[in-house]
Design an enzyme around this catalytic site. Sequence first.
Site, PDB file in Angstrom:
ATOM      1  CD  GLU A  96      46.583 -32.293  36.445  1.00  0.00           C
ATOM      2  OE1 GLU A  96      46.137 -30.597  36.225  1.00  0.00           O
ATOM      3  OE2 GLU A  96      46.975 -33.077  35.394  1.00  0.00           O
ATOM      4  CG  ASP A 108      49.553 -28.557  40.116  1.00  0.00           C
ATOM      5  OD1 ASP A 108      50.188 -28.502  38.841  1.00  0.00           O
ATOM      6  OD2 ASP A 108      48.312 -29.219  40.089  1.00  0.00           O
ATOM      7  CB  SER A 133      48.753 -29.206  34.590  1.00  0.00           C
ATOM      8  OG  SER A 133      47.352 -29.587  34.035  1.00  0.00           O
ATOM      9  N   GLY A 159      53.348  -9.719  18.879  1.00  0.00           N
ATOM     10  CA  GLY A 159      52.923  -9.406  19.952  1.00  0.00           C
ATOM     11  C   GLY A 159      51.726 -10.323  20.670  1.00  0.00           C
TER      12      GLY A 159
END
Length: 555
Positions: free
Chosen positions: A264, A268, A467, A533
Amino acid sequence: MILPKVSAPNLEPSMTNIFHLHPNQSWVSLGRADPEEELSLTFALRQQNLERLSELVQAVSDPNSPQYGKYLTLENVADLVRPSPLTLHTVQKWLLAAGAQKCHSVITQDFLTCWLSIRQAELLLPGAEFHHYVGGPTETHVVRSPHPYQLPQALAPHVDFVGGLHRFPPTSSLRQRPEPQVTGTVGLHLGVTPSVIRKRYNLTSQDVGSGTSNNSQACAQFLEQYFHDSDLAQFMRLFGGNFAHQASVTRVVGQQGRGRAGIEASLDVQYLMSAGANISTWVYSSPGRHEGQEPFLQWLILLSNESALPHVHTVSYGDEEDSLSSAYIQRVNTELMKAAARGLTLLFASGDSGAGCWSVSGRHQFRPTFPASSPYVTTVGGTSFQEPFLITNEIVDYISGGGFSNVFPRPSYQEEAVAKFLSSSPHLPPSTYFNASGRAYPDVAALSDGYWVVSNRVPIPWVSGTSASTPVFGGLLSLINEHRILSGRPPLGFLNPRLYQQHGAGLFDVTHGCHASCLDEEVEGQGFCSGPGWDPVTGWGTPNFPALLKTLLNP
């Protein structure tokens, strides 16, 4: 900050404000902590003028306001919210009388972090009883109290909560999914890489940072995870060949452990720096980590103590709303409001559990997460390619977190969009499953399925979760900030009022698919469904970069 010597306060023995540890099955108690052991506690002091702060956020974030883009400095915020002299005096006397040492404040003076022995802490907060716990995927050690603490009645008007007692460190919901099956190989991609993202979202090789502005971006993560520079460099060698980029992080705030890289943490950094290519990047890495501290809270404290910060922050972190005390959730929301007033764009992942599910009095309900549900952040959901191996239209990624807050009412900026969704969606779940009047999220989305990540020198395929979508959207907003800064405009700041006013202009509307929820006979695992939308699965949709740049460049 060193506290002045003052006499002990006269505190009545009657107690108020009870706070509980939320049970967490993955943490095991190793028994009572040694009374002489030291721990660090964070005291959130009651702030002032929060109504005024809320009005100012609205004024600086609304393109129709004459105050638009005229953000507050940290010092302006401090002047507004600083606790009253009575609050500062009362709390300092209380802590000194308890023997608290080495107390540190922040510029806004609304947090105090102090070191105490376990014995002193248990006397200070009746009911608290500190234990050592071990848990999480990396066998982390923390000190927490399984019992509620009470604040003396004289302190109740002055302290919102005490941090470092009850919340366990978060764990990752990132998943490596099985590879989809494919027939034929013409024109295919084998998973999401920076070039796939750049092609889908219509970026050219020119859509990178100039290297000449003072623009910057940051990602923050609070797992016991670290990224490695060598992984980032290898990732850019493999996947960054066709656009200008930076191959190293400008600044790391917090600890960069010596251990193995975490997927993770790697994800990132690699996708923020390849989407927001060639822009100076900071990483907040489990800042201020100590057994008694909560990394997310430490990050909020750092924001309140640093005048010059990156303009865009992407955060892949969340907790179920119901696991947090009302005092904590309201105070964290105020911290996010302080950031919005300063013109920081905070992007939070919407979560990886769809609408979520839990049982209340024997009935199932959807389970919103926070800070995704905060009205002061821009929340990012997730999508998949309609054809897994082709760069095609996007559909809902079934894990994409979304729904309606049970804590925060619907903010005015989304009134029209949410009302329209509720009145027109043909697949609305039964009304008992969600709070239709709550803050609805996410606000936007991006691809969250099938990413390549380099971790511990190994390229890993099929990594999935919001993530992934969050740093991608954040990086693209950083590129838009680059254009704004170079043309003498302020950075985008808190995006939602503008986003909703412009009805999702510059975004690809995602209209197919539903996300996951309760596995019961009534909803059969289906939460909300996307449609034309805004919807509570993919928000307004995913970025079409040239159109988004055009719609967000002026004023």
